[in-house]
Structure formats: structure tokens, C-alpha cells
Design an enzyme around this catalytic site. Structure first.
Site, PDB file in Angstrom:
ATOM      1  N   ASP A 114       4.816  -1.957  -5.680  1.00 31.01           N
ATOM      2  CA  ASP A 114       6.015  -1.140  -4.925  1.00 31.01           C
ATOM      3  C   ASP A 114       6.419  -0.151  -6.229  1.00 31.01           C
ATOM      4  OD1 ASP A 114       6.201  -2.415  -2.585  1.00 31.01           O
ATOM      5  OD2 ASP A 114       7.346  -4.120  -3.245  1.00 31.01           O
ATOM      6  N   ASP A 130       4.902   0.150   3.199  1.00 33.07           N
ATOM      7  CA  ASP A 130       6.060  -0.156   3.816  1.00 33.07           C
ATOM      8  C   ASP A 130       6.673   0.883   4.720  1.00 33.07           C
ATOM      9  OD1 ASP A 130       5.799  -2.454   2.264  1.00 33.07           O
ATOM     10  OD2 ASP A 130       7.340  -1.807   0.873  1.00 33.07           O
TER      11      ASP A 130
END
Length: 160
Positions: A114, A130
Site C-alpha cells: 500500500d 484498492d
């Protein structure tokens, strides 16, 4: 033709997601953060061993299994042409692209990379995959709540 272009777009998003994650793991992991808009949008490297909002931490096998099952179902829906509305096709291709992008990470790395941090609301760090899953899910909900009921009403009126 639209289906094939949408699947090609999904492939491009998967490639872009993996390229950015490679950059994040190679470079971003070596610096504290990169402030794109100070106090608003930062790039910082995080390893997520769970799912959204870090739920199911260290349950990689379960996450890989569930993700794989969902991706197979989405792909079967698309290639069987059981889905024909353009918005539904786009939404499923976005969900597919995001799911594959994060599945690749889980299988190859054991975690998801991330790197996007939205500072004002202290939102959990996330990635392009995402964004694809969330956007695709949003479009799916719009289709199911707004478009499909209209199509059903029109179909019933024509059947009369």
C-alpha cells in the site's frame, strides 16, 4: 467488442498497479514519505498482511482462497456473456483488475503493498488495486440500485 476492450483495460490496470507497487517497494520503502500535497495526499510504503482496513491480519491463505473464488466467478460472468450492460461490464472489470493486483501481491510477497495516504481523515493507506475494487463496487451498486430496476420495469411494460 466492448467486453474485450474492458478486459484489456483491466489488464492495463493490473500492469500499472504492479509497476507502481514495484516502485513503492524499491524506492518508496527507503524514504519516510513523499508529500504530493502537504497535509493532504502523501505517498508512503506500507505492508498490509490483511484485507481492507487491515482486517483478517495474517490470514493470507483465507484471503487468497476467497479472492480467487470471487475472481473466478467474475471472470465466468464476463466471458459467458451473462452480463451485457456496459456499466456492469466496466464495474466487474474494475473489481477483477483490483482483485488480481492484490492477489498477485499476496501470492508473491505474502502481503499487499500500500502507498497512498489521504491525510485529512487519517484514512488507512491503500493502493491502485484498492481504488479499482472500490470504484467497481460503487458502479455495481449504482447499476443494481438504479439501472437494473428501470430495465426490469421497461421489460414488464413491453411484455404487457
Amino acid at each position: 467488442m466492448f467486453l474485450y476492450l474492458s478486459l484489456l483495460g483491466a489488464g492495463v490496470l493490473i500492469g500499472l498497479d504492479q509497476l507502481i507497487k514495484w516502485w513503492a517497494a524499491s524506492y518508496l520503502s527507503t524514504v519516510p514519505d513523499i508529500r504530493l500535497i502537504d497535509g493532504v495526499l502523501h505517498l508512503l510504503y506500507r505492508e498490509n498482511y490483511g484485507a481492507a482496513f487491515s482486517i483478517l491480519q495474517n490470514r493470507t491463505g483465507l484471503l487468497v482462497g476467497v479472492t480467487t473464488a470471487v475472481l473466478i466467478a467474475v471472470l465466468v460472468l464476463l466471458v459467458s456473456r451473462r452480463v451485457s450492460h456496459p456499466l456492469m461490464i466496466v464495474s466487474l472489470c474494475l473489481i477483477f483488475a483490483g482483485g488480481v493486483g492484490n492477489l498477485i501481491d499476496r501470492v508473491l510477497r505474502g502481503f499487499v503493498v500500500d502507498y497512498i495516504y489521504f491525510v485529512p481523515i487519517n484514512f488507512p493507506v491503500f493502493n491502485l488495486a484498492d481504488c479499482c475494487v472500490v470504484s467497481g463496487t460503487f458502479l455495481l451498486v449504482v447499476y443494481l440500485l438504479l439501472i437494473e430496476p428501470r430495465q426490469e420495469r421497461r421489460k414488464k411494460q413491453l411484455d404487457r
